[in-house]
Design a protein around this motif. Structure first.
Motif, PDB file in Angstrom:
ATOM      1  N   UNK A  59       0.810  -1.229   0.000  1.00 15.58           N
ATOM      2  CA  UNK A  59       0.000   0.000   0.000  1.00 15.58           C
ATOM      3  C   UNK A  59       0.840   1.275   0.000  1.00 15.58           C
ATOM      4  N   UNK A  60       2.153   1.144  -0.020  1.00 17.07           N
ATOM      5  CA  UNK A  60       3.007   2.335   0.076  1.00 17.07           C
ATOM      6  C   UNK A  60       2.714   3.402  -0.988  1.00 17.07           C
ATOM      7  N   UNK A  61       2.342   3.032  -2.234  1.00 18.50           N
ATOM      8  CA  UNK A  61       2.014   4.090  -3.216  1.00 18.50           C
ATOM      9  C   UNK A  61       0.830   4.956  -2.793  1.00 18.50           C
ATOM     10  N   UNK A  66      -0.077  10.750  -1.553  1.00 19.77           N
ATOM     11  CA  UNK A  66      -1.026  11.583  -0.808  1.00 19.77           C
ATOM     12  C   UNK A  66      -0.885  13.059  -1.180  1.00 19.77           C
ATOM     13  N   UNK A  67       0.351  13.562  -1.148  1.00 14.76           N
ATOM     14  CA  UNK A  67       0.585  14.981  -1.415  1.00 14.76           C
ATOM     15  C   UNK A  67       0.235  15.328  -2.861  1.00 14.76           C
ATOM     16  N   UNK A  68       0.532  14.414  -3.774  1.00 17.55           N
ATOM     17  CA  UNK A  68       0.212  14.641  -5.190  1.00 17.55           C
ATOM     18  C   UNK A  68      -1.293  14.811  -5.387  1.00 17.55           C
ATOM     19  N   UNK A  69      -2.073  13.947  -4.750  1.00 15.07           N
ATOM     20  CA  UNK A  69      -3.532  14.030  -4.862  1.00 15.07           C
ATOM     21  C   UNK A  69      -4.054  15.310  -4.209  1.00 15.07           C
ATOM     22  N   UNK A 144      -9.487   4.267   0.049  1.00 13.40           N
ATOM     23  CA  UNK A 144      -8.701   3.445  -0.862  1.00 13.40           C
ATOM     24  C   UNK A 144      -7.826   2.477  -0.064  1.00 13.40           C
ATOM     25  N   UNK A 145      -7.159   3.013   0.945  1.00 11.82           N
ATOM     26  CA  UNK A 145      -6.309   2.190   1.818  1.00 11.82           C
ATOM     27  C   UNK A 145      -7.105   1.042   2.428  1.00 11.82           C
ATOM     28  N   UNK A 146      -8.266   1.370   2.965  1.00 10.86           N
ATOM     29  CA  UNK A 146      -9.087   0.362   3.630  1.00 10.86           C
ATOM     30  C   UNK A 146      -9.591  -0.702   2.654  1.00 10.86           C
ATOM     31  N   UNK A 147     -10.063  -0.274   1.495  1.00 14.62           N
ATOM     32  CA  UNK A 147     -10.635  -1.228   0.549  1.00 14.62           C
ATOM     33  C   UNK A 147      -9.570  -2.160  -0.030  1.00 14.62           C
TER      34      UNK A 147
END
Length: 269
Positions: A59-61, A66-69, A144-147
């Motif tokens: 999940x590292x990506x 995060x900052x890009x989004x 997204x992380x959770x799913x």
């Protein structure tokens, strides 16, 4: 008022173009994230075990992007905030035609026309917009992380193997890239526009605002399954610094319940 209506039509066209452009950019963003997550999956997946550390690496990506989004959303929201602000100024000016626009302390204030004007003189406004954008980023990427975590755990539990897990993850990202990207773009554009209009009303000393629905069958409240009702709110008036009966300060205000603001199309005048 004819000139105002024409200006509003032009602004609505600009908003529609920005919404579509944001949807496309969100689609590209999640495509890139999908590719990177699948690369990490190939590197760290193990059918024999699934440790927390493995999940974090896969999940590292999501965390690294995060900052890009956040910056992607902020760039669009800043533009749309400015459009909303200027719309509010023009509407208020039209209503007070022939009168000087004054703030609550009776000092004549500047009519802002550009992003540099607005954010150059109202530094706290930019910070509030940044804070609100950060919350929106957290809301989306935490989902997204959770799913994806759930898909990894499900795949390991069911023993389906890496190919099926990768397929399930791709299907989830396909959802994010299509109908969810559309919903996110619509919500973020609308919220930023409403924030801008509401801020202009506050700056110009407007004392009361009115909730106006989209006046069509899509307005929430038409279906039995709707958890909010914006039909009955149409025409509701409140003091500028108060909240409407649904707890929102303005249409799209995310401090209220999600069913009140997600994909909302109502406006404030």
């Amino acid at each position: 008022m004819k000139k105002i209506r024409l200006a509003n039509k032009i602004s609505q066209k600009r908003l529609a173009n920005l919404e579509n452009s944001l949807r496309i950019d969100i689609n590209k963003f999640f495509l890139d994230m999908n590719i990177k997550v699948l690369q990490e999956l190939k590197e760290y997946w193990n059918d024999a075990q699934l440790l927390r550390g493995q999940v974090n690496l896969i999940l590292s990506p999501v965390h690294e992007m995060h900052e890009q989004y956040n910056e992607l959303l902020f760039t669009y929201r800043q533009k749309v905030f400015t459009i909303g602000y200027n719309q509010g100024v023009k509407l208020t000016k039209a209503r007070q035609s022939g009168m000087a626009l004054k703030s609550e302390d009776k000092k004549t204030i500047k009519i802002h026309n550009t992003k540099e004007d607005i954010f150059g003189t109202l530094s706290d406004v930019e910070q509030r917009l940044r804070d609100d954008t950060f919350v929106a980023t957290e809301h989306t990427l935490s989902r997204v992380d959770q799913s994806i975590t759930e898909l990894l755990e499900q795949g390991y539990r069911e023993g389906v193997g890496i190919d099926q897990v990768a397929k399930n993850i791709k299907n989830r990202f396909d959802q994010l890239r299509t109908w969810e990207a559309k919903r996110i773009a619509r919500t973020e554009i609308h919220t930023a526009h409403s924030m801008g209009r509401n801020q202009s009303y506050q700056d110009l000393g407007v004392q009361y605002t009115e909730w106006i629905s989209a006046h069509d069958k899509r307005v929430r409240g038409n279906r039995k399954s709707d958890r909010a009702n914006h039909i009955i709110m149409d025409g509701e008036i409140k003091p500028i610094n108060a909240t409407y009966s649904n707890g929102l300060k303005y249409p799209g205000d995310k401090s209220g319940k999600i069913e009140e603001w997600i994909s909302c199309r109502c406006k404030e005048a």
